[in-house]
Scaffold this motif. Structure first.
Motif, PDB file in Angstrom:
ATOM      1  N   ILE A  59      -6.969   7.046   4.698  1.00 11.78           N
ATOM      2  CA  ILE A  59      -6.797   5.661   4.249  1.00 11.78           C
ATOM      3  C   ILE A  59      -6.226   5.618   2.838  1.00 11.78           C
ATOM      4  CG2 ILE A  59      -8.034   3.531   3.681  1.00 11.78           C
ATOM      5  CD1 ILE A  59      -9.928   4.127   5.967  1.00 11.78           C
ATOM      6  N   PHE A  60      -6.711   6.490   1.975  1.00 11.98           N
ATOM      7  CA  PHE A  60      -6.221   6.539   0.596  1.00 11.98           C
ATOM      8  C   PHE A  60      -4.723   6.822   0.558  1.00 11.98           C
ATOM      9  CE2 PHE A  60      -5.234   9.080  -3.215  1.00 11.98           C
ATOM     10  CZ  PHE A  60      -5.567   8.161  -4.205  1.00 11.98           C
ATOM     11  N   LEU A  61      -4.275   7.825   1.293  1.00 14.29           N
ATOM     12  CA  LEU A  61      -2.855   8.182   1.302  1.00 14.29           C
ATOM     13  C   LEU A  61      -2.009   7.073   1.921  1.00 14.29           C
ATOM     14  CD1 LEU A  61      -3.021  11.971   2.293  1.00 14.29           C
ATOM     15  CD2 LEU A  61      -2.627  10.978   0.030  1.00 14.29           C
ATOM     16  N   LEU A  62      -2.537   6.424   2.947  1.00 15.62           N
ATOM     17  CA  LEU A  62      -1.797   5.346   3.589  1.00 15.62           C
ATOM     18  C   LEU A  62      -1.567   4.186   2.631  1.00 15.62           C
ATOM     19  CD1 LEU A  62      -0.540   4.028   6.108  1.00 15.62           C
ATOM     20  CD2 LEU A  62      -2.838   3.198   6.706  1.00 15.62           C
ATOM     21  N   ILE A  63      -2.624   3.779   1.921  1.00 17.72           N
ATOM     22  CA  ILE A  63      -2.489   2.660   0.988  1.00 17.72           C
ATOM     23  C   ILE A  63      -1.567   3.037  -0.169  1.00 17.72           C
ATOM     24  CG2 ILE A  63      -3.719   1.107  -0.575  1.00 17.72           C
ATOM     25  CD1 ILE A  63      -6.161   1.374   1.198  1.00 17.72           C
ATOM     26  N   CYS A  64      -1.702   4.248  -0.681  1.00 13.22           N
ATOM     27  CA  CYS A  64      -0.819   4.699  -1.765  1.00 13.22           C
ATOM     28  C   CYS A  64       0.635   4.729  -1.314  1.00 13.22           C
ATOM     29  CB  CYS A  64      -1.243   6.086  -2.257  1.00 13.22           C
ATOM     30  SG  CYS A  64      -2.792   6.108  -3.169  1.00 13.22           S
ATOM     31  N   TYR A  65       0.849   5.097  -0.046  1.00 15.73           N
ATOM     32  CA  TYR A  65       2.214   5.197   0.474  1.00 15.73           C
ATOM     33  C   TYR A  65       2.893   3.830   0.558  1.00 15.73           C
ATOM     34  CZ  TYR A  65       6.062   6.066   3.735  1.00 15.73           C
ATOM     35  OH  TYR A  65       7.295   6.127   4.334  1.00 15.73           O
ATOM     36  N   VAL A  66       2.143   2.824   1.001  1.00 15.16           N
ATOM     37  CA  VAL A  66       2.747   1.494   1.174  1.00 15.16           C
ATOM     38  C   VAL A  66       2.756   0.698  -0.130  1.00 15.16           C
ATOM     39  CG1 VAL A  66       2.066   1.399   3.593  1.00 15.16           C
ATOM     40  CG2 VAL A  66       0.555   0.430   1.866  1.00 15.16           C
ATOM     41  N   SER A  67       2.028   1.186  -1.157  1.00 18.18           N
ATOM     42  CA  SER A  67       1.987   0.474  -2.433  1.00 18.18           C
ATOM     43  C   SER A  67       3.265   0.725  -3.217  1.00 18.18           C
ATOM     44  CB  SER A  67       0.778   0.931  -3.255  1.00 18.18           C
ATOM     45  OG  SER A  67       0.744   0.282  -4.505  1.00 18.18           O
ATOM     46  N   SER A  68       3.767  -0.324  -3.877  1.00 16.10           N
ATOM     47  CA  SER A  68       5.019  -0.214  -4.626  1.00 16.10           C
ATOM     48  C   SER A  68       4.809  -0.337  -6.132  1.00 16.10           C
ATOM     49  CB  SER A  68       5.998  -1.302  -4.164  1.00 16.10           C
ATOM     50  OG  SER A  68       5.451  -2.592  -4.362  1.00 16.10           O
ATOM     51  N   THR A  69       3.562  -0.420  -6.571  1.00 13.40           N
ATOM     52  CA  THR A  69       3.281  -0.639  -7.989  1.00 13.40           C
ATOM     53  C   THR A  69       3.324   0.663  -8.779  1.00 13.40           C
ATOM     54  OG1 THR A  69       1.669  -1.536  -9.558  1.00 13.40           O
ATOM     55  CG2 THR A  69       0.802  -0.363  -7.657  1.00 13.40           C
ATOM     56  N   GLN A  70       3.561   0.540 -10.062  1.00 11.05           N
ATOM     57  CA  GLN A  70       3.518   1.683 -10.959  1.00 11.05           C
ATOM     58  C   GLN A  70       2.243   1.688 -11.797  1.00 11.05           C
ATOM     59  OE1 GLN A  70       5.890   4.107 -10.854  1.00 11.05           O
ATOM     60  NE2 GLN A  70       6.685   2.906  -9.132  1.00 11.05           N
ATOM     61  N   ASN A  71       1.435   0.646 -11.660  1.00 10.21           N
ATOM     62  CA  ASN A  71       0.185   0.566 -12.418  1.00 10.21           C
ATOM     63  C   ASN A  71      -0.828   1.541 -11.839  1.00 10.21           C
ATOM     64  OD1 ASN A  71      -2.682  -0.664 -12.822  1.00 10.21           O
ATOM     65  ND2 ASN A  71      -1.423  -1.671 -14.371  1.00 10.21           N
ATOM     66  N   VAL A  72      -1.393   2.406 -12.689  1.00 14.86           N
ATOM     67  CA  VAL A  72      -2.259   3.477 -12.212  1.00 14.86           C
ATOM     68  C   VAL A  72      -3.527   2.939 -11.561  1.00 14.86           C
ATOM     69  CG1 VAL A  72      -3.438   3.724 -14.440  1.00 14.86           C
ATOM     70  CG2 VAL A  72      -3.351   5.659 -12.860  1.00 14.86           C
ATOM     71  N   VAL A  73      -4.057   1.809 -12.067  1.00 14.66           N
ATOM     72  CA  VAL A  73      -5.274   1.219 -11.479  1.00 14.66           C
ATOM     73  C   VAL A  73      -4.994   0.732 -10.070  1.00 14.66           C
ATOM     74  CG1 VAL A  73      -6.929  -0.668 -11.664  1.00 14.66           C
ATOM     75  CG2 VAL A  73      -6.253   0.591 -13.706  1.00 14.66           C
ATOM     76  N   LYS A  74      -3.909  -0.019  -9.921  1.00 15.42           N
ATOM     77  CA  LYS A  74      -3.566  -0.581  -8.618  1.00 15.42           C
ATOM     78  C   LYS A  74      -3.063   0.487  -7.657  1.00 15.42           C
ATOM     79  CE  LYS A  74      -0.877  -4.418  -6.673  1.00 15.42           C
ATOM     80  NZ  LYS A  74       0.132  -5.469  -6.995  1.00 15.42           N
ATOM     81  N   MET A  75      -2.444   1.530  -8.189  1.00 15.83           N
ATOM     82  CA  MET A  75      -1.831   2.563  -7.355  1.00 15.83           C
ATOM     83  C   MET A  75      -2.857   3.552  -6.821  1.00 15.83           C
ATOM     84  SD  MET A  75       1.062   3.670  -6.145  1.00 15.83           S
ATOM     85  CE  MET A  75       1.791   5.151  -5.444  1.00 15.83           C
ATOM     86  N   TYR A  76      -3.848   3.915  -7.636  1.00 18.33           N
ATOM     87  CA  TYR A  76      -4.766   4.979  -7.255  1.00 18.33           C
ATOM     88  C   TYR A  76      -6.237   4.544  -7.181  1.00 18.33           C
ATOM     89  CZ  TYR A  76      -0.688   7.882  -8.229  1.00 18.33           C
ATOM     90  OH  TYR A  76       0.566   8.422  -8.219  1.00 18.33           O
ATOM     91  N   LEU A  77      -6.707   3.792  -8.175  1.00 21.95           N
ATOM     92  CA  LEU A  77      -8.131   3.462  -8.218  1.00 21.95           C
ATOM     93  C   LEU A  77      -8.518   2.455  -7.131  1.00 21.95           C
ATOM     94  CD1 LEU A  77      -8.846   3.322 -12.059  1.00 21.95           C
ATOM     95  CD2 LEU A  77      -9.048   5.238 -10.469  1.00 21.95           C
ATOM     96  N   TYR A  78      -7.720   1.401  -6.970  1.00 18.84           N
ATOM     97  CA  TYR A  78      -8.035   0.414  -5.935  1.00 18.84           C
ATOM     98  C   TYR A  78      -8.031   1.027  -4.535  1.00 18.84           C
ATOM     99  CZ  TYR A  78      -7.720  -3.489  -9.283  1.00 18.84           C
ATOM    100  OH  TYR A  78      -7.931  -4.372 -10.321  1.00 18.84           O
ATOM    101  N   PRO A  79      -6.984   1.797  -4.164  1.00 12.48           N
ATOM    102  CA  PRO A  79      -7.020   2.448  -2.845  1.00 12.48           C
ATOM    103  C   PRO A  79      -8.226   3.363  -2.664  1.00 12.48           C
ATOM    104  CG  PRO A  79      -4.794   2.506  -3.709  1.00 12.48           C
ATOM    105  CD  PRO A  79      -5.675   1.993  -4.817  1.00 12.48           C
ATOM    106  N   ALA A  80      -8.648   4.049  -3.741  1.00 15.41           N
ATOM    107  CA  ALA A  80      -9.817   4.928  -3.641  1.00 15.41           C
ATOM    108  C   ALA A  80     -11.067   4.130  -3.295  1.00 15.41           C
ATOM    109  CB  ALA A  80     -10.011   5.681  -4.955  1.00 15.41           C
ATOM    110  N   ILE A  81     -11.192   2.931  -3.861  1.00 10.92           N
ATOM    111  CA  ILE A  81     -12.357   2.084  -3.577  1.00 10.92           C
ATOM    112  C   ILE A  81     -12.353   1.627  -2.125  1.00 10.92           C
ATOM    113  CG2 ILE A  81     -13.435  -0.137  -4.084  1.00 10.92           C
ATOM    114  CD1 ILE A  81     -12.469   0.250  -6.994  1.00 10.92           C
ATOM    115  N   TYR A  82     -11.199   1.154  -1.639  1.00 13.11           N
ATOM    116  CA  TYR A  82     -11.116   0.711  -0.247  1.00 13.11           C
ATOM    117  C   TYR A  82     -11.421   1.866   0.708  1.00 13.11           C
ATOM    118  CZ  TYR A  82      -8.443  -3.047  -2.512  1.00 13.11           C
ATOM    119  OH  TYR A  82      -8.032  -4.064  -3.329  1.00 13.11           O
TER     120      TYR A  82
END
Length: 529
Positions: free
Chosen positions: A223-246
């Motif tokens: 799930i983490f890799l999937l969300i990171c893959y479809v995310s287009s942001t460069q913000n580290v919080v939105k790119m990595y931390l939020y997907p980790a929580i989900y």
């Protein structure tokens, strides 16, 4: 009853501490630490999300090792020290470093405090009173703390004189939050009884299982890799931390449901809790705009005059707990009356209605700002918004806590409360993402004109922008493009608020459908599930 009142009081002072700090935190990030409003929204959402993510670990440690009483004391201590660090940061000493350390301690403090205080309440609550009624009453004292904190901390920490913000005032707000937590620690230490015998005998936690852990880890990574893959942001919080929580939330649900020690009824009860938790994500994603986007709107494009008093923007959030104080006992009494007549709706239907009501509140405000332009929105419309928010909250949040208290296996009480808080964490993470979609308010266009820039032309045109202009925009926290979600641009506050209407109302309707077809267990024991 004495045990319950001590817990109510401790929770009240902790909420003074946390929500008082929360009221000024986003403004502190922007006006003292120099973040843009968009970045501040993302960091604010991440901060809150991890504050509600840590309870999954704290709940596990309380179940297995520390016990609930020690965990509450440890959490309070962390929260108190955190406010001292914020005070030092706001005093100008290595500001970002001390603020980061304070934020980390808030996360740890919440991790130990939140699951343990609610677990203690579910254990010590009177057995002859509906759990929904108990948690609705608990919500009264919780929000009394939120109300006092949301007034006192902004009163000292959010100071604007003659249109100019006094950034030196932030430290006094954080100091008042520290004092409140010290009061809470003293009350709990003096008047609460340590129930370690209960914990050691019954709350032994979930047994470690390598197979279940491996499966859950695979789910997390996928799930983490999937969300990171479809995310287009460069913000580290939105790119990595939020997907980790989900991803962590879904993986923990899998880990619990894979446990073979659960019998059929326990498994179905936990599934009911997790259904509630999933939909609570959408509730908090929309509700928690109070501390970010709605505060920015109040700060930038609102006539805040109320009975001759110019309400500080961060203080407006106090109307939510004020309405809770007015309504919580009415809701509690209403549940008791319906229960006696055997016509009380089940918990999932209550939450579904709350989600729909939250959506309607955003629909009303959306049409009010439709033709706002550069005019100011009067504060009375936010009072209506927060009133409806509060009604929705009382239908969703305390009912969710009561659901966990009623249906969780006692040996897993801290862990399940931790997972339930994890749903809050996911909601707060999503709230940060959604808050960052806030379109530029009128103050941005006014500032741009003063700098000799036609911001509306820049935003509406798709052409190239000179490097000099981009640098000026960046230095002054001005956008160079409209925010967008899935390729759809958010041009105005109307579209911004309609986004929350669609999200909440749609989630509410879906939960009504799920509740209708979900087979409820334990009905003979508790018809209010």
């Amino acid at each position: 009853m004495k045990k319950v009142w001590v817990l109510f009081s401790t929770e009240m002072w902790e909420k003074f501490n946390f929500y008082g700090m929360r009221a000024i935190f986003a403004l502190f990030l922007v006006h003292f630490l120099g973040f843009s409003e968009s970045d501040a929204s993302l960091y604010y959402g991440g901060f809150l999300a991890f504050s509600y993510l840590c309870p999954i670990v704290g709940g596990f440690l309380a179940d297995r090792f520390l016990g609930y009483h020690k965990s509450v004391l440890l959490g309070c201590a962390f929260l108190a020290v955190a406010q001292l660090l914020f005070f030092v940061s706001a005093s100008g000493f290595s500001s970002v470093g001390f603020a980061l350390c304070g934020a980390i301690l808030v996360m740890f403090g919440n991790g130990f405090f939140k699951p343990s205080i609610t677990a203690l309440l579910s254990i010590k609550a009177p057995k002859d009173i509906s759990m929904d009624a108990v948690f609705s009453s608990y919500y009264f004292f919780l929000n009394l703390g939120v109300l006092i904190g949301s007034f006192v901390v902004p009163y000292f920490g959010d100071v604007v004189a003659g249109g100019v913000r006094d950034i030196s005032a932030f430290k006094w707000g954080f100091l008042s939050a520290f004092i409140a937590m010290i009061v809470g620690i003293v009350i709990f230490a003096l008047f609460s009884k340590n129930d370690e015998n209960f914990t050691s005998k019954h709350a032994q936690g979930m047994k470690y299982n390598k197979r279940n852990l491996l499966i859950s880890s695979v789910v997390f990574i996928a799930i983490f890799l999937l969300i990171c893959y479809v995310s287009s942001t460069q913000n580290v919080v939105k790119m990595y931390l939020y997907p980790a929580i989900y991803a962590f939330g879904v993986s923990m649900i899998c880990y619990v449901l894979l446990d073979k020690s659960l019998d059929k009824i326990e498994r179905e009860n936990i599934i009911t809790i997790f259904i509630s938790a999933i939909f609570i994500v959408f509730f908090w994603a929309s509700f928690e705009q109070i501390g970010s986007s709605l505060t920015f709107i109040a700060n930038n494009q609102m006539d805040r005059s109320l009975f001759g008093f110019d309400v500080p923007p961060s203080m407006i959030s106090m109307f939510n707990p004020l309405f809770v104080l007015i309504l919580s006992f009415l809701f509690s009494a209403f549940y008791i009356k319906l229960g006696r007549k055997n016509i009380e709706p089940n918990s999932l239907n209550k939450q579904a209605f709350g989600l729909c009501l939250l959506g309607v509140s955003y629909l009303i405000i959306a049409f009010k700002v439709h033709d706002l332009g550069e005019n100011l929105l009067h504060i009375k419309w936010f009072l209506l918004l927060y009133f409806l928010h509060t009604c929705a909250e009382l239908l969703v949040s305390p009912i969710g806590f009561a659901l966990v208290a009623k249906l969780s296996p006692k040996r897993l009480l801290g862990l399940i409360f931790g997972i339930f808080y994890l749903a809050n964490a996911a909601g707060y993470a999503l709230s940060g993402t959604l808050a960052s979609l806030l379109p530029p308010t009128s103050d941005k266009f006014i500032l741009a004109n003063q700098l000799g820039i036609d911001l509306k032309e820049i935003l509406n045109s798709k052409g190239e922008i000179s490097d000099d202009t981009l640098e000026i925009l960046k230095q002054n926290g001005l956008p160079s493009e409209y925010p967008n979600i899935f390729g759809y641009e958010i041009y105005s506050l109307f579209e911004f608020f309609m986004l929350f209407f669609v999200l909440c109302f749609g989630a509410g309707i879906l939960l009504f459908i799920v509740a209708k077809f979900h087979k409820m267990y334990n009905l003979k024991k508790d018809k209010n599930v």
